[in-house]
Design a protein around this motif. Structure first.
Motif, short mmCIF file in Angstrom:
data_model
loop_
_atom_site.label_atom_id
_atom_site.label_comp_id
_atom_site.label_asym_id
_atom_site.label_seq_id
_atom_site.Cartn_x
_atom_site.Cartn_y
_atom_site.Cartn_z
N THR A 20 36.71 16.85 30.97
CA THR A 20 38.00 16.30 30.57
C THR A 20 38.34 15.05 31.38
O THR A 20 38.98 14.13 30.88
CB THR A 20 39.13 17.33 30.71
OG1 THR A 20 39.10 17.90 32.01
CG2 THR A 20 39.01 18.42 29.67
N SER A 24 38.96 11.68 29.54
CA SER A 24 40.23 11.00 29.78
C SER A 24 40.00 9.51 30.03
O SER A 24 40.69 8.66 29.47
CB SER A 24 40.95 11.63 30.97
OG SER A 24 42.14 10.96 31.24
N SER A 27 38.94 7.93 26.64
CA SER A 27 39.91 7.88 25.54
C SER A 27 41.28 7.34 25.93
O SER A 27 42.03 6.90 25.07
CB SER A 27 40.08 9.28 24.96
OG SER A 27 40.72 10.13 25.91
N GLY A 28 41.61 7.45 27.21
CA GLY A 28 42.95 7.05 27.64
C GLY A 28 43.95 8.19 27.58
O GLY A 28 45.10 8.03 28.00
N TYR A 29 43.55 9.34 27.06
CA TYR A 29 44.43 10.50 27.02
C TYR A 29 44.35 11.27 28.33
O TYR A 29 43.31 11.30 28.97
CB TYR A 29 44.05 11.45 25.87
CG TYR A 29 44.32 10.89 24.50
CD1 TYR A 29 45.61 10.71 24.04
CD2 TYR A 29 43.27 10.54 23.65
CE1 TYR A 29 45.86 10.19 22.77
CE2 TYR A 29 43.50 10.03 22.39
CZ TYR A 29 44.80 9.86 21.96
OH TYR A 29 45.04 9.34 20.71
N ASN A 30 45.43 11.92 28.69
CA ASN A 30 45.49 12.74 29.90
C ASN A 30 44.53 13.93 29.77
O ASN A 30 44.40 14.51 28.69
CB ASN A 30 46.94 13.22 30.09
CG ASN A 30 47.12 14.02 31.35
OD1 ASN A 30 46.72 15.17 31.41
ND2 ASN A 30 47.74 13.41 32.32
N TYR A 33 46.11 17.04 28.35
CA TYR A 33 46.33 16.93 26.92
C TYR A 33 45.02 17.20 26.17
O TYR A 33 45.02 17.88 25.14
CB TYR A 33 46.88 15.55 26.58
CG TYR A 33 47.11 15.33 25.10
CD1 TYR A 33 48.04 16.09 24.41
CD2 TYR A 33 46.41 14.35 24.41
CE1 TYR A 33 48.26 15.88 23.06
CE2 TYR A 33 46.62 14.14 23.07
CZ TYR A 33 47.55 14.91 22.39
OH TYR A 33 47.77 14.70 21.05
N LEU A 34 43.91 16.69 26.69
CA LEU A 34 42.62 16.94 26.06
C LEU A 34 42.27 18.43 26.08
O LEU A 34 41.74 18.95 25.10
CB LEU A 34 41.53 16.12 26.76
CG LEU A 34 41.65 14.60 26.57
CD1 LEU A 34 40.69 13.88 27.50
CD2 LEU A 34 41.41 14.22 25.12
N LEU A 37 44.21 19.99 23.35
CA LEU A 37 43.60 19.71 22.05
C LEU A 37 42.39 20.61 21.79
O LEU A 37 42.19 21.06 20.66
CB LEU A 37 43.18 18.24 21.96
CG LEU A 37 44.30 17.20 21.91
CD1 LEU A 37 43.72 15.80 22.00
CD2 LEU A 37 45.11 17.36 20.64
N VAL A 63 40.17 10.02 18.21
CA VAL A 63 40.73 8.74 18.65
C VAL A 63 40.83 7.78 17.47
O VAL A 63 41.86 7.12 17.29
CB VAL A 63 39.89 8.13 19.80
CG1 VAL A 63 40.30 6.70 20.10
CG2 VAL A 63 40.01 8.99 21.05
N GLN A 66 43.71 8.79 15.23
CA GLN A 66 45.01 8.46 15.82
C GLN A 66 45.30 6.97 15.72
O GLN A 66 46.43 6.56 15.48
CB GLN A 66 45.07 8.94 17.27
CG GLN A 66 44.99 10.44 17.43
CD GLN A 66 46.02 11.17 16.61
OE1 GLN A 66 47.21 10.93 16.71
NE2 GLN A 66 45.55 12.06 15.75
N GLU A 67 44.27 6.15 15.90
CA GLU A 67 44.45 4.71 15.77
C GLU A 67 44.80 4.32 14.33
O GLU A 67 45.64 3.45 14.12
CB GLU A 67 43.19 3.98 16.23
CG GLU A 67 42.98 4.02 17.72
CD GLU A 67 41.66 3.43 18.17
OE1 GLU A 67 40.81 3.10 17.31
OE2 GLU A 67 41.46 3.32 19.39
#
Length: 71
Positions: A20, A24, A27-30, A33-34, A37, A63, A66-67
């Protein structure tokens, strides 16, 4: 979900799974949070002890989706 021996970790990490922390950074996600998910099934992942390993292809697809939703 299944349990793995520590000796199996090297071969798993050599495949398309990311920690993770690495996911992170990618992807830039915390990282928390991953993990959430993965638990909810929105991205593919495997839990090893308390750590989640995220499927790279699934994360890339998430990702991208989401974009596209932001547009």
């Amino acid at each position: 979900m299944y349990l793995l021996r520590l000796s199996d970790m090297t071969s798993i990490l050599d495949s398309n799974l990311l920690s993770t922390k690495d996911a992170s950074a990618f992807s830039g996600y915390n990282a928390d949070y991953l993990s959430r998910l993965c638990r909810s099934g929105k991205i593919a992942g495997t839990q090893v002890g308390r750590t989640w390993l995220v499927d790279r292809v699934s994360l890339e697809q998430f990702v991208r989706e989401q974009e596209e939703r932001k547009r």
